[in-house]
Enzyme design. Structure first.
Site, PDB file in Angstrom:
ATOM      1  N   GLY A 134      55.820  34.444  79.626  1.00 18.27           N
ATOM      2  CA  GLY A 134      55.254  33.571  80.662  1.00 18.27           C
ATOM      3  C   GLY A 134      53.779  33.832  80.945  1.00 18.27           C
ATOM      4  O   GLY A 134      52.984  32.896  81.077  1.00 18.27           O
ATOM      5  N   ARG A 139      51.236  34.272  88.817  1.00 16.15           N
ATOM      6  CA  ARG A 139      50.585  33.069  89.383  1.00 16.15           C
ATOM      7  C   ARG A 139      50.112  33.332  90.798  1.00 16.15           C
ATOM      8  O   ARG A 139      48.983  32.995  91.159  1.00 16.15           O
ATOM      9  CB  ARG A 139      51.566  31.882  89.394  1.00 16.15           C
ATOM     10  N   HIS A 145      54.178  40.922  74.543  1.00 11.23           N
ATOM     11  CA  HIS A 145      55.182  40.070  75.213  1.00 11.23           C
ATOM     12  C   HIS A 145      55.043  40.334  76.707  1.00 11.23           C
ATOM     13  O   HIS A 145      55.342  41.431  77.191  1.00 11.23           O
ATOM     14  CB  HIS A 145      56.594  40.416  74.730  1.00 11.23           C
ATOM     15  N   GLY A 194      51.638  35.727  78.917  1.00  9.05           N
ATOM     16  CA  GLY A 194      50.890  35.616  77.659  1.00  9.05           C
ATOM     17  C   GLY A 194      50.668  34.184  77.224  1.00  9.05           C
ATOM     18  O   GLY A 194      49.642  33.839  76.631  1.00  9.05           O
ATOM     19  N   GLU A 195      51.638  33.309  77.548  1.00  8.38           N
ATOM     20  CA  GLU A 195      51.527  31.900  77.127  1.00  8.38           C
ATOM     21  C   GLU A 195      50.691  31.064  78.084  1.00  8.38           C
ATOM     22  O   GLU A 195      50.240  29.977  77.723  1.00  8.38           O
ATOM     23  CB  GLU A 195      52.936  31.277  77.039  1.00  8.38           C
ATOM     24  N   ASN A 196      50.511  31.551  79.318  1.00  8.92           N
ATOM     25  CA  ASN A 196      49.899  30.705  80.348  1.00  8.92           C
ATOM     26  C   ASN A 196      48.638  31.240  81.005  1.00  8.92           C
ATOM     27  O   ASN A 196      47.903  30.462  81.601  1.00  8.92           O
ATOM     28  CB  ASN A 196      50.917  30.438  81.467  1.00  8.92           C
ATOM     29  N   ARG A 205      58.043  46.993  87.402  1.00  2.00           N
ATOM     30  CA  ARG A 205      58.188  48.321  86.788  1.00  2.00           C
ATOM     31  C   ARG A 205      56.815  48.953  86.600  1.00  2.00           C
ATOM     32  O   ARG A 205      55.860  48.276  86.218  1.00  2.00           O
ATOM     33  CB  ARG A 205      58.880  48.221  85.426  1.00  2.00           C
ATOM     34  N   ARG A 220      73.069  37.561  74.358  1.00  2.02           N
ATOM     35  CA  ARG A 220      72.001  38.551  74.373  1.00  2.02           C
ATOM     36  C   ARG A 220      72.583  39.866  74.890  1.00  2.02           C
ATOM     37  O   ARG A 220      73.198  39.902  75.956  1.00  2.02           O
ATOM     38  CB  ARG A 220      70.888  38.098  75.308  1.00  2.02           C
ATOM     39  N   ASN A 264      72.911  34.647  78.356  1.00  2.31           N
ATOM     40  CA  ASN A 264      72.160  35.849  78.718  1.00  2.31           C
ATOM     41  C   ASN A 264      72.600  36.237  80.127  1.00  2.31           C
ATOM     42  O   ASN A 264      72.238  35.600  81.102  1.00  2.31           O
ATOM     43  CB  ASN A 264      70.664  35.522  78.681  1.00  2.31           C
ATOM     44  N   LYS A 310      72.179  33.078  82.414  1.00  4.78           N
ATOM     45  CA  LYS A 310      71.339  32.001  81.869  1.00  4.78           C
ATOM     46  C   LYS A 310      72.060  31.460  80.643  1.00  4.78           C
ATOM     47  O   LYS A 310      72.584  32.248  79.839  1.00  4.78           O
ATOM     48  CB  LYS A 310      69.977  32.550  81.451  1.00  4.78           C
ATOM     49  N   HIS A 340      62.798  43.703  73.775  1.00  2.36           N
ATOM     50  CA  HIS A 340      62.133  42.426  73.469  1.00  2.36           C
ATOM     51  C   HIS A 340      62.118  42.124  71.970  1.00  2.36           C
ATOM     52  O   HIS A 340      61.318  41.316  71.498  1.00  2.36           O
ATOM     53  CB  HIS A 340      60.665  42.403  73.980  1.00  2.36           C
ATOM     54  N   GLU A 380      63.570  33.000  72.805  1.00  2.00           N
ATOM     55  CA  GLU A 380      64.601  33.985  72.466  1.00  2.00           C
ATOM     56  C   GLU A 380      65.957  33.301  72.266  1.00  2.00           C
ATOM     57  O   GLU A 380      66.739  33.712  71.412  1.00  2.00           O
ATOM     58  CB  GLU A 380      64.686  35.051  73.563  1.00  2.00           C
TER      59      GLU A 380
HETATM   60  P1  ADP Z   1      61.073  36.533  82.017  1.00  3.34           P
HETATM   61  O1  ADP Z   1      60.671  37.889  81.529  1.00  3.34           O
HETATM   62  O2  ADP Z   1      61.917  36.593  83.254  1.00  3.34           O
HETATM   63  O3  ADP Z   1      61.605  35.620  80.939  1.00  3.34           O
HETATM   64  P2  ADP Z   1      58.723  34.823  81.930  1.00  3.34           P
HETATM   65  O4  ADP Z   1      58.487  35.018  80.474  1.00  3.34           O
HETATM   66  O5  ADP Z   1      59.137  33.481  82.405  1.00  3.34           O
HETATM   67  O6  ADP Z   1      59.704  35.916  82.544  1.00  3.34           O
HETATM   68  O7  ADP Z   1      57.358  35.230  82.668  1.00  3.34           O
HETATM   69  C1  ADP Z   1      57.255  35.265  84.059  1.00  3.34           C
HETATM   70  C2  ADP Z   1      55.821  35.612  84.412  1.00  3.34           C
HETATM   71  O8  ADP Z   1      54.962  34.603  83.856  1.00  3.34           O
HETATM   72  C3  ADP Z   1      55.570  35.632  85.909  1.00  3.34           C
HETATM   73  O9  ADP Z   1      54.729  36.733  86.252  1.00  3.34           O
HETATM   74  C4  ADP Z   1      54.825  34.333  86.120  1.00  3.34           C
HETATM   75  O10 ADP Z   1      53.962  34.393  87.218  1.00  3.34           O
HETATM   76  C5  ADP Z   1      54.024  34.251  84.832  1.00  3.34           C
HETATM   77  N1  ADP Z   1      53.468  32.908  84.657  1.00  3.34           N
HETATM   78  C6  ADP Z   1      54.129  31.749  84.422  1.00  3.34           C
HETATM   79  N2  ADP Z   1      53.254  30.713  84.410  1.00  3.34           N
HETATM   80  C7  ADP Z   1      52.026  31.224  84.650  1.00  3.34           C
HETATM   81  C8  ADP Z   1      50.723  30.684  84.779  1.00  3.34           C
HETATM   82  N3  ADP Z   1      50.500  29.385  84.662  1.00  3.34           N
HETATM   83  N4  ADP Z   1      49.687  31.541  85.009  1.00  3.34           N
HETATM   84  C9  ADP Z   1      49.898  32.855  85.141  1.00  3.34           C
HETATM   85  N5  ADP Z   1      51.106  33.432  85.040  1.00  3.34           N
HETATM   86  C10 ADP Z   1      52.154  32.636  84.799  1.00  3.34           C
END
Ligand code: ADP
Length: 395
Positions: free
Chosen positions: A327, A281, A204, A329-331, A237, A87, A10, A17, A176, A381
């Site tokens: 990132g 974060r 996403h 959505g998962e965290n 953005r 990608r 990518n 990457k 995406h 991905e």
């Molecule tokens: P990319 O689009 O570059 O692949 P990611 O999917 O890794 O990015 O997402 C990055 C985002 O996810 C950042 O805003 C990061 O702060 C957020 N993120 C990662 N871990 C956490 C967390 N534990 N809590 C809140 N946001 C998080």
């Protein structure tokens, strides 16, 4: 037949990457990033079997960086490297699926670069470097836009004069797509529903953010448009703004197109609203400490996201589930909670405990009992690109 490995690449304008994906095992055998390419502090970082390593490569370009990691990749693949998956951000209307790279497909990707001047030329740098380094390996392009080529015309056309579409390709494309395909298939597997007979809303949320409506395995609408700027609030953005903002800034402040483009793509979104950071974060921590900009950025982010998901629901015959991925959505249990709180008319509600504990790679349902399904599904991905590459090699 021995198990197969695919190298996934990518490429950005100054970064690559890479991940070595094994067809049967989820963890990457090797993954890493080469960054700041072309500068004095260009470097490559990689991890293998839990060990992290870095190497300075002053002034390395894409090809030099790839050449540096090549022996590592070949060793990690145990001489079982079957192909390379790239990608590519924009496939225009030309590419409705992944394709083998040859002179004709590379020319078509180059021709699409006018639609994605920030992305496709960088992707082509990686393709060019990889073909020179691995001339005998089959190489495949997997497009972010391809999954959305099933959008109906009423979803992809802008309300603009037709010649702009017919002669210049001005329409909504969406991005995406690789992630949407991966997580919606996973969601169907997790719930025992048939992918081709199920309906999903997906958010996403990474550095770039978008939403998508998926019906019977096909994208029916998505929030990004001609470029990845349209739609919801993102890291840097703006997402949707009044299109007259361009002329307003030009007239009242004398700004150039380049300045406006930089503003909307690099200085807006969470960063612009908070005045602090594009990183969720950091914003969550600052909000805890009462930072007003971070608090506002999170409120706007969640409200706009919920609005977009509600809009996407127009494309669904029924709702089998809302999926959070990327990132954020998962965290981020906070972002999920605040977003779902705006979606009461869809009868969505979360189980606080399940929401709080489904983080850091965990997958699963987080809805409150008796409410429509809400799933957290980590995206991958690279794996989807590898699977697409293998499927083309098998075809
Ligand atoms: P990319 O689009 O570059 O692949 P990611 O999917 O890794 O990015 O997402 C990055 C985002 O996810 C950042 O805003 C990061 O702060 C957020 N993120 C990662 N871990 C956490 C967390 N534990 N809590 C809140 N946001 C998080």
């Amino acid at each position: 037949m021995p198990a197969r490995n695919i190298l996934v690449i990518n490429c950005g304008s100054s970064s690559i990457k890479f991940a070595l994906v094994h067809e049967d095992h989820e963890p990457f055998a090797l993954s890493g990033i080469a960054e700041r390419l072309g500068s004095t502090d260009a470097q490559v970082h990689w991890q293998q079997d839990g060990n992290k390593q870095s190497l300075l490569l002053p002034h390395a370009d894409h090809r030099a960086a790839l050449a540096q990691v090549l022996p590592l990749i070949q060793a990690a693949a145990g001489d079982q490297l079957q192909g390379i998956g790239h990608r590519v951000v924009h496939g225009g209307e030309h590419f409705t699926a992944a394709c083998l790279l040859d002179n004709a497909s590379i020319a078509a990707i180059r021709a699409t670069a006018t639609l994605a001047p920030l992305h496709n030329p960088a992707n082509l740098l990686g393709i060019d470097a990889a073909i020179k380094l691995f001339p005998s390996l089959p190489q495949v392009a997997v497009f972010d836009t391809a999954f959305h080529q099933t959008l109906p015309e009423h979803a992809y056309r802008y309300a603009l004069p037709e010649p702009l579409y017919r002669e210049h390709g001005v329409r909504r494309y969406g991005f995406h797509g690789t992630s949407y395909r991966f997580v919606s298939q996973r969601a169907a597997e997790m719930t025992g529903l048939a992918f081709t007979a199920s309906s999903w809303l997906v958010a996403h949320l990474g550095n770039g953010c978008s939403t998508c409506a998926i019906v019977d395995g096909q994208s029916r609408d998505t929030s990004m448009g001609l470029t990845p700027l349209e739609g919801v609030v993102m890291g840097t953005r703006s997402g949707d703004v009044d299109p007259n903002l361009h002329s307003h800034l030009a007239r009242t402040l004398g700004w150039s197109l380049e300045q406006i483009e930089t503003l909307l793509n690099k200085e807006s979104g969470l960063l612009g609203l908070s005045g602090l950071s594009n990183d969720m974060r950091t914003l969550e921590q600052a909000r805890e400490q009462g930072h007003t900009g971070a608090t506002l950025a999170i409120e706007v982010f969640c409200y706009r996201l919920a609005k977009s998901l509600a809009a996407m629901s127009c494309a669904l015959p029924q709702l089998d589930g809302l999926i959070f991925t990327g990132g954020i959505g998962e965290n981020s249990a906070l972002i999920r909670r605040k977003t779902v709180a705006h979606l009461k008319l869809l009868n969505l509600s979360l189980d606080d405990q399940a929401n709080a504990s489904t983080v850091r790679g965990a997958a699963g349902p987080i809805q409150a009992h008796g409410h429509p399904r809400v799933l957290v599904v980590p995206t991958n991905e690279e794996r989807q690109i590898a699977l697409d590459t293998l499927a083309l090699l098998d075809a």
